[in-house]
Design a protein around this motif. Structure first.
Motif, mmCIF file in Angstrom:
data_model
loop_
_atom_site.group_PDB
_atom_site.id
_atom_site.type_symbol
_atom_site.label_atom_id
_atom_site.label_comp_id
_atom_site.label_asym_id
_atom_site.label_seq_id
_atom_site.Cartn_x
_atom_site.Cartn_y
_atom_site.Cartn_z
ATOM 1 N N HIS A 815 0.843 -1.218 0.000
ATOM 2 C CA HIS A 815 0.000 0.000 0.000
ATOM 3 C C HIS A 815 0.868 1.254 0.000
ATOM 4 O O HIS A 815 0.567 2.232 -0.713
ATOM 5 C CB HIS A 815 -0.913 0.003 1.237
ATOM 6 C CG HIS A 815 -2.141 -0.837 1.073
ATOM 7 N ND1 HIS A 815 -3.114 -0.549 0.131
ATOM 8 C CD2 HIS A 815 -2.570 -1.963 1.728
ATOM 9 C CE1 HIS A 815 -4.098 -1.454 0.216
ATOM 10 N NE2 HIS A 815 -3.783 -2.321 1.177
ATOM 11 N N TYR A 816 1.937 1.252 0.774
ATOM 12 C CA TYR A 816 2.826 2.420 0.815
ATOM 13 C C TYR A 816 3.479 2.641 -0.550
ATOM 14 O O TYR A 816 3.528 3.775 -1.056
ATOM 15 C CB TYR A 816 3.893 2.218 1.881
ATOM 16 C CG TYR A 816 4.984 3.245 1.840
ATOM 17 C CD1 TYR A 816 4.736 4.564 2.224
ATOM 18 C CD2 TYR A 816 6.268 2.912 1.402
ATOM 19 C CE1 TYR A 816 5.743 5.514 2.172
ATOM 20 C CE2 TYR A 816 7.272 3.846 1.356
ATOM 21 C CZ TYR A 816 7.008 5.164 1.746
ATOM 22 O OH TYR A 816 8.000 6.109 1.681
ATOM 23 N N GLU A 817 3.972 1.552 -1.182
ATOM 24 C CA GLU A 817 4.631 1.708 -2.483
ATOM 25 C C GLU A 817 3.648 2.171 -3.552
ATOM 26 O O GLU A 817 3.986 2.998 -4.410
ATOM 27 C CB GLU A 817 5.275 0.371 -2.889
ATOM 28 C CG GLU A 817 6.469 -0.014 -2.015
ATOM 29 C CD GLU A 817 6.960 -1.421 -2.289
ATOM 30 O OE1 GLU A 817 6.410 -2.087 -3.190
ATOM 31 O OE2 GLU A 817 7.898 -1.874 -1.596
ATOM 32 N N LEU A 818 2.410 1.673 -3.502
ATOM 33 C CA LEU A 818 1.404 2.131 -4.457
ATOM 34 C C LEU A 818 1.077 3.602 -4.211
ATOM 35 O O LEU A 818 0.885 4.388 -5.157
ATOM 36 C CB LEU A 818 0.142 1.282 -4.344
ATOM 37 C CG LEU A 818 -1.015 1.671 -5.277
ATOM 38 C CD1 LEU A 818 -0.574 1.667 -6.750
ATOM 39 C CD2 LEU A 818 -2.208 0.740 -5.080
ATOM 40 N N GLY A 819 1.014 4.013 -2.934
ATOM 41 C CA GLY A 819 0.798 5.434 -2.623
ATOM 42 C C GLY A 819 1.892 6.297 -3.215
ATOM 43 O O GLY A 819 1.623 7.378 -3.768
ATOM 44 N N GLU A 820 3.146 5.848 -3.098
ATOM 45 C CA GLU A 820 4.257 6.596 -3.687
ATOM 46 C C GLU A 820 4.103 6.729 -5.203
ATOM 47 O O GLU A 820 4.325 7.795 -5.780
ATOM 48 C CB GLU A 820 5.574 5.886 -3.365
ATOM 49 C CG GLU A 820 5.969 5.893 -1.905
ATOM 50 C CD GLU A 820 6.437 7.260 -1.447
ATOM 51 O OE1 GLU A 820 7.636 7.560 -1.589
ATOM 52 O OE2 GLU A 820 5.591 8.041 -0.959
ATOM 53 N N LEU A 821 3.713 5.630 -5.844
ATOM 54 C CA LEU A 821 3.560 5.640 -7.297
ATOM 55 C C LEU A 821 2.414 6.558 -7.722
ATOM 56 O O LEU A 821 2.529 7.338 -8.685
ATOM 57 C CB LEU A 821 3.302 4.206 -7.787
ATOM 58 C CG LEU A 821 3.186 4.013 -9.305
ATOM 59 C CD1 LEU A 821 4.451 4.456 -10.013
ATOM 60 C CD2 LEU A 821 2.892 2.548 -9.622
ATOM 61 N N LEU A 822 1.296 6.548 -6.987
ATOM 62 C CA LEU A 822 0.153 7.406 -7.315
ATOM 63 C C LEU A 822 0.480 8.874 -7.078
ATOM 64 O O LEU A 822 0.101 9.765 -7.874
ATOM 65 C CB LEU A 822 -1.053 6.998 -6.474
ATOM 66 C CG LEU A 822 -1.688 5.642 -6.841
ATOM 67 C CD1 LEU A 822 -2.656 5.199 -5.761
ATOM 68 C CD2 LEU A 822 -2.403 5.743 -8.197
ATOM 69 N N ALA A 823 1.185 9.156 -5.963
ATOM 70 C CA ALA A 823 1.563 10.550 -5.694
ATOM 71 C C ALA A 823 2.474 11.080 -6.771
ATOM 72 O O ALA A 823 2.358 12.254 -7.197
ATOM 73 C CB ALA A 823 2.232 10.649 -4.325
ATOM 74 N N ALA A 824 3.415 10.263 -7.237
ATOM 75 C CA ALA A 824 4.320 10.693 -8.308
ATOM 76 C C ALA A 824 3.594 10.873 -9.624
ATOM 77 O O ALA A 824 4.080 11.573 -10.529
ATOM 78 C CB ALA A 824 5.441 9.670 -8.472
ATOM 79 N N SER A 825 2.408 10.243 -9.746
ATOM 80 C CA SER A 825 1.605 10.380 -10.961
ATOM 81 C C SER A 825 0.517 11.437 -10.793
ATOM 82 O O SER A 825 -0.428 11.489 -11.588
ATOM 83 C CB SER A 825 0.951 9.026 -11.300
ATOM 84 O OG SER A 825 1.926 8.019 -11.468
ATOM 85 N N ASP A 826 0.620 12.275 -9.720
ATOM 86 C CA ASP A 826 -0.328 13.371 -9.443
ATOM 87 C C ASP A 826 -1.727 12.874 -9.109
ATOM 88 O O ASP A 826 -2.699 13.634 -9.210
ATOM 89 C CB ASP A 826 -0.386 14.357 -10.617
ATOM 90 C CG ASP A 826 0.958 15.033 -10.855
ATOM 91 O OD1 ASP A 826 1.730 15.141 -9.864
ATOM 92 O OD2 ASP A 826 1.245 15.406 -12.001
ATOM 93 N N GLN A 827 -1.871 11.631 -8.697
ATOM 94 C CA GLN A 827 -3.180 11.122 -8.269
ATOM 95 C C GLN A 827 -3.200 11.165 -6.732
ATOM 96 O O GLN A 827 -3.124 10.160 -6.053
ATOM 97 C CB GLN A 827 -3.391 9.696 -8.787
ATOM 98 C CG GLN A 827 -3.341 9.585 -10.312
ATOM 99 C CD GLN A 827 -3.570 8.176 -10.819
ATOM 100 O OE1 GLN A 827 -4.534 7.525 -10.410
ATOM 101 N NE2 GLN A 827 -2.711 7.712 -11.714
ATOM 102 N N PHE A 828 -3.288 12.425 -6.208
ATOM 103 C CA PHE A 828 -3.070 12.660 -4.785
ATOM 104 C C PHE A 828 -4.167 12.075 -3.907
ATOM 105 O O PHE A 828 -3.897 11.570 -2.817
ATOM 106 C CB PHE A 828 -2.934 14.176 -4.535
ATOM 107 C CG PHE A 828 -1.845 14.802 -5.350
ATOM 108 C CD1 PHE A 828 -0.530 14.451 -5.135
ATOM 109 C CD2 PHE A 828 -2.143 15.719 -6.356
ATOM 110 C CE1 PHE A 828 0.480 15.028 -5.895
ATOM 111 C CE2 PHE A 828 -1.145 16.292 -7.110
ATOM 112 C CZ PHE A 828 0.178 15.952 -6.897
ATOM 113 N N PHE A 829 -5.405 12.132 -4.349
ATOM 114 C CA PHE A 829 -6.499 11.589 -3.542
ATOM 115 C C PHE A 829 -6.334 10.081 -3.372
ATOM 116 O O PHE A 829 -6.464 9.536 -2.266
ATOM 117 C CB PHE A 829 -7.845 11.922 -4.211
ATOM 118 C CG PHE A 829 -9.026 11.387 -3.463
ATOM 119 C CD1 PHE A 829 -9.464 12.003 -2.289
ATOM 120 C CD2 PHE A 829 -9.706 10.251 -3.910
ATOM 121 C CE1 PHE A 829 -10.554 11.500 -1.595
ATOM 122 C CE2 PHE A 829 -10.782 9.756 -3.213
ATOM 123 C CZ PHE A 829 -11.227 10.381 -2.051
#
Length: 906
Positions: A815-829
């Motif tokens: 979950h943490y790694e997916l959060g990092e990937l989404l944040a880097a892709s500007d999918q902040f929510f």
């Protein structure tokens, strides 16, 4: 003038002269045949004719000798001929007796080892002895059975009669009984049936050559050979501490002997001298009947005169011992086999007369002591079978050897036997038959008194016996049901439950219910206490089972206590009975299981200590019995487990120190036992853990073949997927992706076939997370997001499993790694949702396991930064944290039910 001869057809004076010549030659003295010719002129032709044969017999088996000097016209035997008899080269003398001398020899023309039985020359002058010698060869030649020694050929060379037969490398049952008597601490050893002592007790020939005349019944103290026959005796000596196993083994030997005798009887051959010394036990534990020197063949008449007493008295049937004028009957062999089984079970002969006369009286008129009076552990049914075979009246015995074999087999199969204990009237009838010499008056008076007493006793005994039989019946029924229940639980646990536990800590309700019932059963059994080693061993095994079940149910502390109880009991047994291999093997398994438990809880130094103790026991067994594939296989398994412990504790440089020798052993076993595929699977496991590219590719190739041969076997399929997963971690990314996707395909199919198997679910989720990181490094962000989401969708149910931390920790990391990937892709929510998932999982872990405290700090910081700074300032690299958990550094997989503890099926 007509010369008088003995009944046997040999002149007594000539026999004495020949015996004198033989004794002189054997003592190394020279013989001047001319002196004897002048002294006994009427025997000139006979004496000159026998000298070459006497020289040959005296020199047989010697490595060299000086030919006796004589001035006869015949050509003396040369040095080159010594030790050669016809087509046979003699190696050594094995034994000798009244019926002949047995040598180990090599048949020159066929280059095969044989036992060569030679008739002494003096015996050859006796027509009856010579005929019996020929009779033995002819009798056995017509028999072809896996438990009867075969005859290869018969011959006569230089007036020396001989025949060649199968050489059996082993020992007689007489040797075995003597060995067991010594081990049991009996002060006196029965020497009456030893015959001539073997000159080389390590190997026994195919024939016993003990004297055929009835032996001296007195039991004298006899010396034990310095080199005891250990090879075949060990097959049963090691069972002597486990009474039930020993009785089963004796019964199996009885079945082999009885069926072999039945085969001989079908061909009209009655052995007439069955005894422990004429029954051989080879290195594989097979029984062989030998020494048919006294056999009676229906096709030969006149060999045994009416009233002749032939056989060995101690094992002779009453009708043989009395020399009664009755036809030869196969039931004499049934009686003698019964006497042999009696001695094997009790280590005492049925009768022990002070002298020949006393022994003869006991055989004919006394009943043998009940076996259970000598050893209460002997099963009652087995006692009944043996006593029926020993009935004095042939009509009361088994009618044939096959009937005896059938009843013994029923006992082995836990079926009702046909034999019955003698009733009271039958016992009275036997008593009357044994005392027919009582006067008529005394008999009538005694009969009247006895009748009155019996009427009262019958009435009373019926009441008492009825109550006792009912109580015994209920007790036996309870014991049988308890035994059957334990066997059923053991079979269910060892055959099925261990396989469930090896693959999934989360079980279906029916599986968990069975394990909980099995746990209660074993816990109750573990409370038993006794000084009996058999009960102590069963208690230790129960603690071992309890430990395994508690371990797999996640109850680590309770499992550790049970393991400690098991090892404590087993160490005591090994100390008290160091020669009992079963105790040593079980102790090694218990230490190994304890080591895996300690490793699962992160206590690697303690785990290593326990597994090294297991490995020491396994190494010693493998060194002592190098030909035993089971011990070598267990040694390889112990090396594998210790190598994995080195890997899990981070000591990677020491891994190959244990896994490399495990691989060497398993390679050899795979060649020796090609029909056991699990050995190849174990080899593949060891190669997987070595982790280099060559080993991983070899493991994958082995498992591909196993899966092709057994496409429905989930263990092989899972191991193949793991091989590809590890291989992807050391290959370049382009090739690694193809290999990893192949692993994922196998894991998807496994999960579809076995949706309740937790480890299949975890393995698929782990591979998807690894693929996601691989796609992220390749900057294929959409593919990376898809892989992470698929992995979490598969793995999310694992978070609900209680008392298992590694599933939740891997999900929190994902979950943490997916959060990092989404944040880097500007999918902040979406990124914030993943951070919260990770935080919740880490906090639940920290509440149960102190080692996870502080793990939630990083996702909390990321979440705070995301919420505090907004999307404009939260720009993170698309590769942050990408290598946190990759195939190049895969997380160790140590579930409570991991494959290390699982015992491969036999």
């Amino acid at each position: 003038m007509t010369m008088q001869t003995t009944a046997s057809g040999c002149e007594p004076l000539l026999a004495e002269i020949i015996e004198e010549l033989t004794n002189k030659l054997q003592a190394g003295n020279s013989v001047d045949i001319e002196l004897y010719v002048r002294k006994y002129p009427r025997y000139e032709d006979a004496l000159r004719g026998v000298m070459p044969a006497l020289n040959a017999l005296v020199n047989l088996g010697r490595s060299g000798s000086i030919s006796p000097s004589h001035h006869a016209a015949q050509e003396p035997i040369s040095i080159a001929e010594l030790g050669i008899l016809g087509d046979f080269r003699l190696i050594r003398e094995v034994g000798r007796g009244g019926m002949g001398i047995v040598y180990e020899a090599v048949q020159i023309s066929l280059n095969r080892r044989v036992a060569l039985k030679v008739l002494p020359f003096a015996a050859a002058l006796d027509n009856k002895q010579l005929q019996r010698f020929k009779n033995e060869a002819q009798a056995v030649a017509c028999l072809h059975h896996q438990n009867i020694v075969s005859v290869y050929g018969v011959g006569c060379e230089r007036a020396v009669h001989f025949y060649a037969m199968q050489f059996i490398d082993g020992s007689t049952l007489a040797d075995l009984v003597r060995e067991l008597r010594e081990q049991s601490g009996l002060e006196r050893v029965d020497c009456s049936d030893r015959g001539a002592a073997s000159r080389e007790p390590v190997s026994r020939a195919a024939a016993d050559v003990g004297a055929t005349a009835p032996p001296d019944p007195e039991r004298d103290e006899c010396p034990v050979p310095e080199t005891t026959i250990r090879s075949a005796a060990a097959l049963m000596t090691k069972l002597s501490n486990r009474e039930s196993a020993y009785f089963q083994r004796v019964t199996q030997l009885g079945v082999q002997a009885a069926e072999a005798l039945e085969h001989a009887h079908q061909f009209g051959v009655v052995h007439r001298d069955i005894k422990p010394a004429n029954l051989l036990l080879d290195m594989r534990g097979n029984l062989w009947i030998t020494d048919f020197g006294l056999a009676h063949c229906q096709s030969q008449v006149g060999l045994t005169m009416t009233g002749d007493v032939v056989g060995t008295l101690r094992y002779m049937s009453p009708e043989q011992a009395l020399g009664t004028c009755v036809p030869i009957d196969p039931r004499v062999d049934v009686y003698s086999l019964g006497g042999t089984l009696y001695e094997l079970l009790t280590l005492q002969a049925p009768f022990n007369g002070r002298d020949r006369r006393d022994l003869l009286r006991q055989i004919c008129f006394e009943e043998p002591r009940p076996l259970r009076r000598l050893n209460p552990d002997i099963p009652g049914e087995l006692e009944t079978i043996v006593l029926k075979a020993l009935e004095k009246n042939p009509a009361d015995r088994y009618a044939s050897a096959q009937e005896l074999a059938d009843d013994l087999r029923r006992f082995l199969e836990d079926k009702p036997i046909r034999a019955r204990k003698p009733s009271l009237p039958n016992r009275v009838k036997k008593l009357a038959r044994r005392h027919q010499g009582v006067t008529v008056t005394g008999g009538i008076a005694a009969g009247l008194v006895l009748l009155l007493v019996l009427l009262f006793l019958v009435y009373r005994n019926r009441l008492v016996a009825g109550q006792r039989d009912e109580a015994d019946k209920l007790r036996r029924l309870a014991e049988e049901r308890s035994k059957e229940a334990r066997q059923a639980v053991d079979v269910m646990y060892t055959q099925f439950a261990r396989k469930w536990l090896a693959q999934q800590p989360q079980m279906q309700s029916v599986q968990r219910e069975f394990l909980e019932k099995a746990l209660a059963f074993y816990e109750k059994l573990a409370t038993e206490s006794s000084t009996d080693p058999a009960v102590r061993f069963e208690t230790a095994q129960a603690y071992f089972r309890v430990a395994e079940i508690q371990h797999n149910l996640g109850e680590s502390e309770r499992a550790e206590r049970a393991y400690n109880q098991a090892t404590l009991l087993l160490e005591g047994l090994v100390h008290d009975f160091s020669d009992t291999l079963e105790y040593r093997r079980e102790l090694a398994e218990a230490f190994d299981g304890l080591g895996i438990l300690l490793g699962d809880t992160g206590r690697f130094p303690e785990a290593e200590k326990a597994q090294r103790r297991a490995l020491a026991l396994q190494q010693k067994l493998a060194d002592e019995f190098p030909a035993n594939s089971t011990y070598r296989r267990e040694l390889a398994r112990g090396l594998y487990h210790l190598g994995c412990t080195m890997a899990f504790s981070g000591r990677f440089t020491e891994v190959s120190k244990f896994l490399a020798p495990a691989v060497t052993i398993q390679r050899k076993l795979a060649i020796e036992l090609p029909s056991v595929p699990d050995i190849r699977a174990e080899l593949a496991d060891s190669l997987n853990r070595l982790g280099d590219q060559k080993s991983l590719r070899e493991a994958a190739a082995i498992l591909e073949r196993l899966v092709a041969d057994s496409p429905l076997n989930p263990v092989y399929r899972n191991a193949l997927a793991e091989s590809y997963f590890f291989l992807a971690g050391i290959l370049p990314d382009l090739e690694a992706e193809a290999v990893l996707r192949h692993a994922i395909t196998i894991q998807e199919n496994l999960l579809a076939d076995f949706p309740s198997t937790t480890n299949h679910r975890f393995d698929l989720a782990r591979s998807q997370f690894t693929l996601g990181r691989m796609m992220q490094r390749a900057r294929r962000f959409d593919a990376a997001l898809e892989a992470y989401r698929l992995g979490l969708a598969v793995g999310e149910p694992l978070a609900a499993i209680p008392k298992v931390d590694y599933f939740r920790s891997r999900l929190a990391q994902a979950h943490y790694e997916l959060g990092e990937l989404l944040a880097a892709s500007d999918q902040f929510f979406e990124a914030a949702k993943e951070y919260r998932h990770a935080i919740a999982l880490y906090e639940s872990l920290a509440a149960e396991y102190p080692k996870y405290r502080g793990q939630s700090a990083m996702p909390q910081q990321r979440l705070a930064a995301l919420l505090g700074n907004g999307s404009a300032t939260h720009k993170m690299s698309r590769t942050d944290g990408a290598d946190a958990l990759s195939p190049k550094n895969p997380a160790p997989r140590i579930p409570p039910g991991n494959a290390l503890r699982a015992k491969p099926p036999p």
